[in-house]
Design an enzyme around this catalytic site. Structure first.
Site, short mmCIF file in Angstrom:
data_model
loop_
_atom_site.label_atom_id
_atom_site.label_comp_id
_atom_site.label_asym_id
_atom_site.label_seq_id
_atom_site.Cartn_x
_atom_site.Cartn_y
_atom_site.Cartn_z
N ASP A 1 -46.96 -33.36 18.62
CA ASP A 1 -46.46 -32.40 19.60
C ASP A 1 -47.46 -32.25 20.74
O ASP A 1 -47.67 -31.16 21.26
CB ASP A 1 -46.22 -31.05 18.92
N CYS B 1 -32.91 -19.16 13.67
CA CYS B 1 -32.00 -20.28 13.43
C CYS B 1 -32.39 -21.06 12.19
O CYS B 1 -31.56 -21.76 11.60
CB CYS B 1 -31.93 -21.19 14.66
#
Length: 349
Positions: free
Chosen positions: A132, A242
Site C-alpha cells: 500500500d 462495510c
C-alpha cells in the site's frame, strides 16, 4: 514458498501475471469521476498503476501475499461487539486494523524476508516489495492470483478469511507459475452497500472515496464537509462498517503476530480523554502505528466532529454532556484554524 510465507506470518501467497490491461478502463473511469478525491497520487502515475512492468522495469511476475490482522484474543462475536461501539457516542472508535503496529512496517519487512528466502533457493533476482505504498493495483493483483474476489465494497474477500487482512506484493523478474483466481461469492447480498453511513459505495464495486469515512478521517487533510460530519458519528480513525456487516467475515482469522494487538488507549477510550492528548502524548502513544501518519491536528479535527455528534446524541440534562463541552471549550482557541472550525461546529451541536 507457501511454507516460508506461513512461517513469516502470511496466511496465503499467490502469483499473478503482469498483464492488467482489462483493469485499465475501470481505473480511468474511477479517476475521471473524481472518486479518488484529494488522493492526487492515485492519478499522478496514470496507467502505470496497471502496468507493473512499467512501474518496475523487468517485472514478469507478481507474488501477492495476505496477512490476517484481527488482534489475538478477538472474541468469536467480534462483529456485534464492534458494532456496539456505535451505540456508545462518547467512545472514540478506531478502525480495527489501526489499533496496533503500522502494517506498512510489518508487511514490508516480512515481504523482504520472503524475497531473501527465495533468493537463497534460486539465486539473486530482481525484486521490489510493496505494501500500500506505491501506485500498485493491489486488489486487482490479489484477485488475479487467487487471494479472493472483489466484494461489492471493493475490498478483497476470501472464503477462508473474510476481508480482515492486509495485502502486499513482490514484483519479480522471475517467470513463476500463476495461481488460479477464484469465483465471486457475494451473490445478491448488498449488506455492505446498505450499511454505509455516507452512501460512499455508489454502486456495486464502485466507491466514491470523497464520501468514505476512512478517506475523510485519514486521507483528507482539510475541513470535512458539514453535511457529512453528522454521519461520521464517533468514528475517529477509519470505518469498518462495510466489513462488520459482511457475512463472509464470520470466517475472518486472528493474526498470528502480536504486532496487530490493540495498543492501550486505542479501543474503548472516551472522547474527552483522546481529545486531551497534546502533541507530545499523541506522538508517543502512536509511535510505530498508522495513526501517527495523520498528525495531531487531523486527530483533533476528527475527535471534534465525534464530540459534536455525541452532544447531538445525548439528551439535554445528561451528565455526560458537561465533560464533552469542557473538552471542546479547552480547544476553542487552538492555534490551528482547522481545529477551531470543527470545535465551533461541535459546540453548536
Amino acid at each position: 514458498m507457501c511454507g516460508w510465507a506461513r512461517e513469516l506470518g502470511f496466511a496465503r501467497v499467490g502469483v499473478a501475471d503482469v498483464d492488467l490491461a482489462t483493469a485499465e478502463p475501470g481505473l480511468l473511469a474511477w479517476l475521471n469521476n473524481g472518486f479518488h478525491g484529494g488522493m492526487d497520487y492515485m492519478a499522478a502515475h496514470g496507467l502505470k498503476r496497471a502496468r507493473p512492468a512499467e512501474l518496475v522495469p523487468g517485472t514478469v511476475s507478481v507474488i501477492t501475499a495476505r496477512m490476517d490482522y484481527l488482534p489475538q484474543g478477538t472474541p468469536a462475536d467480534w462483529q456485534p461487539v464492534e458494532f456496539a461501539r456505535l451505540d456508545r457516542p462518547t467512545e472514540g472508535i478506531v478502525s480495527l486494523y489501526a489499533r496496533g503496529r503500522d502494517y506498512h512496517k510489518v508487511l514490508r519487512a516480512r515481504l523482504q524476508k520472503l524475497a531473501e528466502r527465495i533468493a537463497a533457493e534460486v539465486g539473486p533476482f530482481g525484486h521490489r516489495a510493496f505494501t500500500d505504498s506505491a501506485p500498485v493495483l493491489e486488489a486487482e493483483l490479489a484477485t488475479r492470483s487467487g487471494q479472493g474476489w472483489r466484494g461489492k465494497h471493493t475490498l478483497v474477500l476470501s472464503r477462508e478469511g473474510g476481508s480482515m487482512f492486509f495485502l502486499g506484493e513482490i514484483y519479480v523478474d522471475l517467470h513463476l507459475p500463476r495461481t488460479e483466481p477464484t469465483g465471486a461469492h457475494c451473490g445478491q447480498c448488498t449488506a455492505c452497500i446498505d450499511v454505509c453511513p455516507t452512501r460512499a459505495i455508489v454502486a456495486p464495486h464502485r466507491l466514491d472515496a470523497r464520501r468514505c469515512i476512512s478517506y475523510l478521517t485519514i486521507e483528507h487533510d482539510g475541513a470535512i464537509d458539514e453535511d457529512l460530519r453528522p454521519l461520521i458519528g464517533n468514528r475517529i480513525y477509519g470505518c469498518d462498517d462495510c466489513q462488520l456487516i459482511c457475512p463472509w467475515n464470520k470466517y475472518a482469522q486472528t493474526s498470528r503476530l502480536a504486532d496487530f494487538d490493540a495498543r492501550d488507549g486505542l479501543a474503548g477510550s472516551d472522547l474527552p480523554t483522546l481529545f486531551g492528548w497534546n502533541e507530545e502524548e499523541f506522538l508517543r502513544r502512536t509511535e510505530g502505528g498508522p495513526i501517527r501518519r495523520i498528525g495531531h491536528v487531523r486527530w483533533l479535527r476528527n475527535i471534534a466532529v465525534a464530540l459534536g455528534n455525541a452532544l447531538a446524541a445525548l439528551p439535554a440534562g445528561d451528565t455526560r454532556r458537561a465533560p464533552l463541552q469542557a473538552a471542546l471549550q479547552a480547544r476553542a482557541e487552538n492555534p490551528s484554524a482547522l481545529v477551531r472550525e470543527h470545535v465551533q461546529w461541535a459546540l453548536g451541536r
